[in-house]
Design a protein around this motif. Structure first.
Motif, PDB file in Angstrom:
ATOM      1  N   LYS A   6     -36.588 -11.829  -7.116  1.00  0.00           N
ATOM      2  CA  LYS A   6     -36.450 -10.854  -8.198  1.00  0.00           C
ATOM      3  C   LYS A   6     -37.783 -10.178  -8.550  1.00  0.00           C
ATOM      4  N   ASP A   7     -38.818 -10.515  -7.790  1.00  0.00           N
ATOM      5  CA  ASP A   7     -40.161  -9.950  -8.007  1.00  0.00           C
ATOM      6  C   ASP A   7     -40.659 -10.212  -9.425  1.00  0.00           C
ATOM      7  N   VAL A   8     -40.428 -11.430  -9.897  1.00  0.00           N
ATOM      8  CA  VAL A   8     -40.957 -11.856 -11.194  1.00  0.00           C
ATOM      9  C   VAL A   8     -42.297 -12.528 -10.916  1.00  0.00           C
ATOM     10  N   TRP A  55     -46.030 -15.517  -7.020  1.00  0.00           N
ATOM     11  CA  TRP A  55     -44.694 -15.788  -7.532  1.00  0.00           C
ATOM     12  C   TRP A  55     -44.449 -17.288  -7.444  1.00  0.00           C
ATOM     13  N   SER A  56     -43.849 -17.842  -8.467  1.00  0.00           N
ATOM     14  CA  SER A  56     -43.512 -19.260  -8.458  1.00  0.00           C
ATOM     15  C   SER A  56     -42.539 -19.552  -7.309  1.00  0.00           C
ATOM     16  N   ARG A  59     -42.437 -16.678   3.550  1.00  0.00           N
ATOM     17  CA  ARG A  59     -43.629 -16.830   2.729  1.00  0.00           C
ATOM     18  C   ARG A  59     -44.620 -17.825   3.352  1.00  0.00           C
ATOM     19  N   VAL A  60     -45.876 -17.447   3.356  1.00  0.00           N
ATOM     20  CA  VAL A  60     -46.939 -18.312   3.857  1.00  0.00           C
ATOM     21  C   VAL A  60     -47.500 -19.177   2.732  1.00  0.00           C
ATOM     22  N   SER A  61     -47.499 -18.630   1.513  1.00  0.00           N
ATOM     23  CA  SER A  61     -48.096 -19.291   0.360  1.00  0.00           C
ATOM     24  C   SER A  61     -47.344 -18.822  -0.875  1.00  0.00           C
ATOM     25  N   ASP A  62     -47.674 -19.417  -2.032  1.00  0.00           N
ATOM     26  CA  ASP A  62     -47.116 -18.863  -3.262  1.00  0.00           C
ATOM     27  C   ASP A  62     -47.850 -17.589  -3.677  1.00  0.00           C
ATOM     28  N   HIS A  63     -48.966 -17.305  -3.038  1.00  0.00           N
ATOM     29  CA  HIS A  63     -49.689 -16.044  -3.199  1.00  0.00           C
ATOM     30  C   HIS A  63     -49.420 -15.146  -1.998  1.00  0.00           C
ATOM     31  N   ALA A  64     -49.696 -13.864  -2.155  1.00  0.00           N
ATOM     32  CA  ALA A  64     -49.709 -12.929  -1.032  1.00  0.00           C
ATOM     33  C   ALA A  64     -51.141 -12.418  -0.860  1.00  0.00           C
ATOM     34  N   ALA A  65     -51.463 -12.039   0.356  1.00  0.00           N
ATOM     35  CA  ALA A  65     -52.784 -11.479   0.622  1.00  0.00           C
ATOM     36  C   ALA A  65     -52.908 -10.098  -0.007  1.00  0.00           C
ATOM     37  N   VAL A  66     -54.110  -9.772  -0.468  1.00  0.00           N
ATOM     38  CA  VAL A  66     -54.435  -8.425  -0.926  1.00  0.00           C
ATOM     39  C   VAL A  66     -55.406  -7.846   0.088  1.00  0.00           C
ATOM     40  N   VAL A  67     -55.040  -6.722   0.691  1.00  0.00           N
ATOM     41  CA  VAL A  67     -55.778  -6.159   1.826  1.00  0.00           C
ATOM     42  C   VAL A  67     -56.219  -4.747   1.484  1.00  0.00           C
ATOM     43  N   ALA A  68     -57.498  -4.446   1.695  1.00  0.00           N
ATOM     44  CA  ALA A  68     -58.024  -3.113   1.426  1.00  0.00           C
ATOM     45  C   ALA A  68     -58.813  -2.611   2.624  1.00  0.00           C
TER      46      ALA A  68
END
Length: 308
Positions: free
Chosen positions: A258-260, A249-250, A291-300
């Motif tokens: 707004k989860d855009v 997210w920007s 927020r840690v970053s503008d990205h979120a971690a993807v965990v599997a």
């Protein structure tokens, strides 16, 4: 159970200040791929990799790129396009190691020093894990309209560079996948691909067909990479054809609130590994302030290796 995460940290020192170590301790993955570490080796905070065996290719672009793979045990083998990497180990100073790729795919040599790819064979699992940071790119020249772009028109140079990278990387990835299979290993490609694949992967997708990261040419490239016999998009298979979950997210406006967002961070797994997925999630923080970053971690979580 093998827990694997991918995280574009947008600068490891900034991420540390925002709570990266708290996230890492809470999630406790067995393998973690990082992108945009963006730090010279000597300035990587010692605490960030403490307790881990980290393989890091910082590249030679000051303040840009940099990819790493963190593992519990020292990896059995390491490969980068530059032929070198830096190894961090608990209780030891970082050391530069040789990490040659046996045969570099045609077209990759121009990116060898950019810190975009590192690949490791796990020592305790029949699995090869790679961390990739694919170039952001730009618009083709015919879509560049002065006054409607955040960046200055460049005649399509960034777009052409990204397409060249993708073409070369596809050749590399096909070779790596086949080599892993011949060695009796599964392959997991993790990272920020800077491409949203399907309409469910970007908010307001109808408006995004002429945006870098959702161009038809970029999406068609992912179509060629992903398939039931090659690599499986683990999150999309588990979540189905629904909007999101997004992973970027920007910082601007209220995009996060707004989860855009866009989903541009992936687990792409060979079929044998993909069959073992127990769950896959995006670690979207509860609030903008966290927020840690503008990205979120993807965990599997993978039930891997499967029981005989």
């Amino acid at each position: 159970m093998l827990r694997v995460a991918t995280y574009n940290v947008n600068g490891i020192r900034a991420a540390q200040r925002r709570g990266f170590e708290t996230w890492l301790a809470a999630r406790d993955p067995d393998v973690l791929a990082l992108q945009e570490v963006r730090s010279p080796v000597e300035k990587v905070p010692a605490e960030v990799f403490a307790g881990w065996h980290a393989t890091y290719d910082p590249g030679r672009l000051a303040g840009r790129n940099g990819v790493a793979v963190l593992t519990r045990q020292p990896p059995a083998a390491v490969r980068t396009w530059s032929g070198r990497a830096t190894a961090f180990a608990p209780g030891s100073a970082p050391v530069e190691i040789e990490a040659p790729t046996p045969t570099l795919a045609r077209g990759l040599s121009r990116y060898a020093d950019e810190g975009r790819y590192v690949e490791v064979d796990l020592a305790d699992q029949p699995l090869t894990v790679a961390s990739l940071y694919l170039p952001k790119g730009g618009l083709p020249v015919e879509l560049q309209k002065p006054g409607r772009m955040r960046e200055e028109p460049d005649g399509g140079a960034r777009y052409e560079r990204k397409m060249h990278f993708m073409s070369a990387f596809a050749r590399h990835l096909d070779r790596v996948r086949r080599q892993a299979r011949q060695a009796g290993r599964e392959l997991l490609l993790l990272g920020d691909l800077n491409i949203a694949h399907q309409p469910y992967d970007v908010t307001n997708w109808r408006r995004s067909h002429q945006s870098e990261g959702f161009l038809p040419q970029e999406r068609a490239w992912l179509d060629e990479l992903i398939g039931p016999r090659t690599l499986i998009d683990v999150l999309r298979r588990e979540h189905g054809e629904v909007d999101g979950p997004y992973s970027w997210w920007s910082w601007m406006g209220q995009a996060f609130e707004k989860d855009v967002g866009w989903r541009i961070d992936y687990h792409l797994a060979t079929p044998g590994l993909a069959r073992t997925v127990a769950q896959v999630e995006v670690d979207r923080e509860p609030s903008r302030e966290e927020r840690v970053s503008d990205h979120a971690a993807v965990v599997a979580d993978y039930a891997f290796p499967p029981a005989p």
